[in-house]
Enzyme design. Structure first.
Site, mmCIF file in Angstrom:
data_model
loop_
_atom_site.group_PDB
_atom_site.id
_atom_site.type_symbol
_atom_site.label_atom_id
_atom_site.label_comp_id
_atom_site.label_asym_id
_atom_site.label_seq_id
_atom_site.Cartn_x
_atom_site.Cartn_y
_atom_site.Cartn_z
ATOM 1 N N HIS A 271 -0.246 -9.367 6.896
ATOM 2 C CA HIS A 271 -0.681 -8.781 5.622
ATOM 3 C C HIS A 271 0.489 -8.613 4.658
ATOM 4 C CE1 HIS A 271 -4.557 -6.956 7.549
ATOM 5 N NE2 HIS A 271 -4.631 -8.265 7.367
ATOM 6 N N TYR B 159 -1.980 -7.553 15.335
ATOM 7 C CA TYR B 159 -2.040 -8.951 14.914
ATOM 8 C C TYR B 159 -1.034 -9.800 15.700
ATOM 9 C CZ TYR B 159 -5.307 -8.526 11.009
ATOM 10 O OH TYR B 159 -6.435 -8.355 10.248
ATOM 11 N N ARG C 205 -3.148 -0.301 11.126
ATOM 12 C CA ARG C 205 -4.305 0.591 11.196
ATOM 13 C C ARG C 205 -4.841 0.720 12.611
ATOM 14 N NH1 ARG C 205 -6.430 -4.338 9.255
ATOM 15 N NH2 ARG C 205 -8.431 -4.988 10.161
#
Length: 868
Positions: free
Chosen positions: A289, A298, A352
């Protein structure tokens, strides 16, 4: 406006889908194509039974379903049972489905992208069981069940997926990755059955998947798309490899492999490819991101996908000749191993994901699975080291990994073989004591026997936090020096994980300086999971949404540090985020809410027995009260937690109320853990401010921090020690040390050393450790700053240590990543260079030694010189 993205994306007309489907159907019939032109070719890799495409399809089936030999092993029985049990549950749900459902409970398929994605997942789980060749599996080879899957695929396409004028609602990820993952696997697993019963369906689905790849280019990967980077790119390309195997389409496989190989390239921030900042950096950092430290979520996804690709390409000409496995081994050693402590993935690198009910053991299990497979694709010392790491994690972890959670039965068998191999010693990939500066993602990790410390910072380069999709609802200070102190011999889920973020106030996370105010979550502010204002450029996944809502960066560039052997320093100038700055500049709409931060200059010095923390200029520019939390820890409601301490005047500490503490000790008898806190004298502030200690029992819901979590209520004891400044108070300085595992006797000794605070101002912070013969300093202001015998041309981070052999080693780094050179002068003696890193020049002066370091384009890397 939940569907606002659809209005912004070009729709793929039915005529275009038909045009795409025709050549795909031809490929499905076994006609190979030239990879450059897409035209029929008889000279390229054949799709026949003996060709590489057939091997690719067979490999994929073996990876997902195992083989007869593997699935017959007793160690794999649990995995087989999990596969068959899941399939039988899905078949029962299919039998009980109501109108508008393929599976009971998954309705609203025309508006719920989550339920549609789950429907495809359930079909995959059924298809998988029919290809899992175990004697104990009654579904293996069941053609009737396979026909039900094919019929289900047909029904979903005809009613909800095929018409793209009605699709692409909700989250883009479900349409471009989530659904395609499930469908692509089904197409390979049931390749022969589809060819016999619905020969057109594979091409039809692949054409539809291409059509939904709207963030791509002409239905394919676009390496210039911000959606096709890092883990997302690995997901998409792995899906396309499987689609190529299902179609017999060499061109698709070749292009997908080439696209995926781009994620293996180390990111050079000074020479970006396709403008992409997502991926692994030279120091082991992983970013997704664009600006989020993301190794633990990720990053694990990328690792899994690349290793999976390695497995399905095995034995084919598609496997690149370059050392693909060697690159991935480097990721494991430099990127993953440092952020795993006793089998637990650290919170500081999960974005997150920190707010999810899935815990750090499950995250690390994903890494363990990949390492197990990677060892099978390595040889010699590399294979031994990887196998040793698997055994090391298994022996260290307090909650043993569940191999039934592995994707492949083959991996389960390999894992069992490693554990049973007496010739492989259990061994970490790193030493027991080391410091890793992940300056490319503003993280520092410090390991010692019995404990580990992880620090999360932020800057103009790296986000303060990540919020998205109702996850991580209260993240505001997670990148403002929040720390995580992991103690050995305990179940880490009792100390951290989602329970920590639910129970501990977001304003009192360990290590954080925060203004005293009440902030509202994004759903509370806007009545939606994002700020919806298309006229101002804010839609669900727009760049403005990312920049100002989902993962805003800080506004100061100072965030970094230096390492010297097993020691380190880190520093941070705490600042506002870019949303606040943009709002003050009038660049955001009036109804957009931005919050102002408190200010501070902070340093962390990472030693053998302690973490020393200095803070200066702690204040609030808006005149609010400010809280700086030394530490916060959680414990079970029934745990025997004791707090002991001593005041500066030498008398025992007794609660309640703020007090001038000399030291404090937290101990949890049930967990057999303890942490000491030593409050240090500093120049100009010998007594320091008074500390407040609290121990309270709270009950919270896991949904308080993540709307997707179950409404599980937890009750925890929450311990905090903190400094409180009243509204309008002048800036203050703080100096203290965290001492993991300390006894009261050890804490009493700090009254006589070995720590000395040399400086603690907004310009320079420095300490000396007498026992280690170590001086460590961070300077923040331009110009020359002094700390004892050390003069620094700041900003700079410096470590100086005199060894027993008479050699003094100096390490220097630029914590801003923006300076061309850093100059350090050691006064007192003129020393000559024994050795020095490239870019370091040592000059002898009368009574001094000058060290000039070329830090240009070093991105925070440390440079060392050895002097005598």
């Amino acid at each position: 406006m939940e569907l606002s993205r659809r209005a912004l994306l070009s729709m793929v007309p039915a005529s275009a889908l038909l045009a795409l489907a025709e050549p795909l159907r031809a490929r499905a019939a076994g006609v190979p194509r030239d990879p450059a032109t897409g035209e029929p070719s008889t000279g390229h890799l054949p799709a026949g039974p003996g060709g590489d495409l057939a091997r690719l399809a067979a490999n994929t089936v073996a990876v997902l379903a195992g083989t007869a030999e593997v699935d017959a092993r007793p160690e794999v029985a649990g995995k087989v049972a999990a596969i068959t049990g899941a399939a039988q549950d899905r078949l029962e749900a299919m039998d009980a489905a109501g109108d508008g459902e393929l599976f009971q409970g998954l309705g609203d398929l025309g508006t719920s992208d989550k339920n549609l994605t789950k429907s495809f997942q359930y079909l995959y789980e059924i298809a998988l069981a029919t290809r899992t060749p175990a004697d104990s599996n009654p579904l293996h080879g069941d053609e009737a069940v396979q026909r039900r899957v094919i019929d289900g695929l047909t029904w979903l396409h005809d009613h909800y997926y095929g018409d793209q004028s009605k699709g692409y609602y909700g989250n883009w990820h479900n349409w471009e990755i989530g659904i395609s993952q499930q469908v692509s696997k089904i197409l390979v697993l049931l390749r022969d059955q589809l060819a016999a019963h619905r020969p057109d369906l594979t091409a039809t689905y692949v054409a539809a998947m291409d059509g939904y790849l709207r963030n791509g280019k002409d239905g394919d990967v676009d390496l210039d798309s911000r959606f096709h980077t890092g883990a997302n790119l690995a997901d998409i390309t792995t899906d396309r490899i499987m689609q190529g195997a299902a179609l017999g389409d060499d061109a698709r496989v070749s292009k997908a492999v080439a696209d995926q190989l781009t994620v293996l390239a180390t990111i050079d921030p000074y020479e970006l490819r396709h403008g992409v900042t997502d991926g692994f950096y030279a120091d082991g950092s992983f970013i997704q991101h664009a600006s989020v430290a993301y190794t633990g979520t990720y990053g694990t996804g990328l690792l899994s996908r690349v290793v999976q690709t390695l497995k399905i390409l095995d034995g084919t000409a598609y496997l690149p000749r370059d050392d693909m496995a060697g690159v991935v081994r480097g990721w494991v050693v430099d990127g993953f191993a440092p952020v795993i402590f006793e089998g637990w993935m650290m919170e500081a690198v999960k974005g997150r994901g920190v707010s999810r009910a899935k815990n750090g053991y499950a995250d690390a299990t994903t890494v363990l699975e990949a390492v197990t497979d990677l060892a099978a694709h390595s040889s010699g010392d590399d294979a031994t080291a990887l196998k040793g790491y698997v055994k090391f994690v298994r022996e260290a972890v307090k909650v043993p990994p569940d191999p039934t959670a592995f994707v492949s039965p083959v991996t389960v068998a390999r894992y069992a073989d490693i554990l049973a191999d007496g010739s492989v010693p259990a061994r970490d990939l790193r030493e027991a004591s080391y410091t890793t500066a992940f300056n490319a993602m503003d993280r520092t990790v410090h390991h010692r026997p019995g404990w580990a410390f992880a620090l999360a910072r932020s800057s103009r380069r790296i986000s303060k936090y990540e919020y998205m999709s109702g996850e991580n609802l209260k993240p505001w200070f997670q990148g403002d020096g929040a720390h995580y102190l992991y103690l050995s011999e305990q179940d880490q889920s009792h100390a951290f994980g989602v329970d920590y973020f639910a129970a501990v106030s977001p304003y009192r996370l360990a290590g954080v300086t925060a203004p005293v105010e009440t902030r509202r979550t994004v759903p509370e502010l806007y009545g939606s999971q994002w700020y919806d204002n298309p006229d101002a450029g804010f839609t669900a996944s727009s760049e403005k949404q990312n920049t100002y809502v989902y993962f805003p960066c800080a506004t100061d560039s100072h965030s970094g540090g230096a390492t010297l052997g097993a020691y380190g320093t880190a520093s941070l100038v705490q600042s506002d985020d870019v949303a606040w700055a943009a709002k003050q500049a009038g660049r955001l709409p009036d109804d957009f809410v931005a919050y102002r931060n408190a200010g501070a200059t902070k340093s962390w010095f990472l030693l053998d027995d302690e973490i020393v923390v200095l803070a200066a200029g702690v204040h609030d520019p808006a005149g609010r009260a400010v809280t700086t939390t030394v530490d916060s820890r959680i414990a079970a409601e029934s745990d025997d937690v004791t707090l002991t301490g001593r005041l500066r005047e030498g008398t025992p500490w007794r609660r309640p109320g703020p007090a001038h503490l000399a030291w404090l000790r937290y101990a949890n008898a049930d967990e057999k853990t303890a942490v000491g806190y030593v409050f240090l004298d500093a120049p100009g502030a010998p007594r320091g401010p008074r500390a407040t200690v609290s121990l309270e029992t709270v009950t919270r819901s896991l949904q308080d921090v993540n709307a997707a979590n179950p409404d599980t209520r937890i009750t925890k004891q929450v311990f905090s020690v903190l400094f409180e400044q009243p509204p309008g108070a002048p800036a203050t300085t703080l100096a203290y040390a965290l001492v993991p595992g300390a006894t009261e006797r050890q804490l009493r000794r700090y009254a006589h050393g070995p720590l000395t605070v040399l400086a603690n101002t907004p310009d320079v912070q420095a300490i000396r450790h007498r026992g280690l013969e170590l001086l460590a300093a961070n300077s923040f202001a331009p110009g020359t700053c002094f700390a004892g015998p050390l003069a620094m041309d700041g900003p700079a981070s410096v470590l100086v240590r005199r060894g027993g052999d008479g050699v003094t080693t100096v390490a220097v780094a630029d914590p801003t990543t923006e300076r061309d050179t850093v100059t350090v002068t050691l006064h007192g003696r003129s020393l000559r260079a024994v050795s020095a890193d490239d870019g370091v020049r040592v000059t002898r002066l009368p009574g001094a030694t000058r060290i000039e370091v070329a830090t240009r384009h070093a991105y925070g890397r440390s440079f060392a010189a050895r002097l005598r």
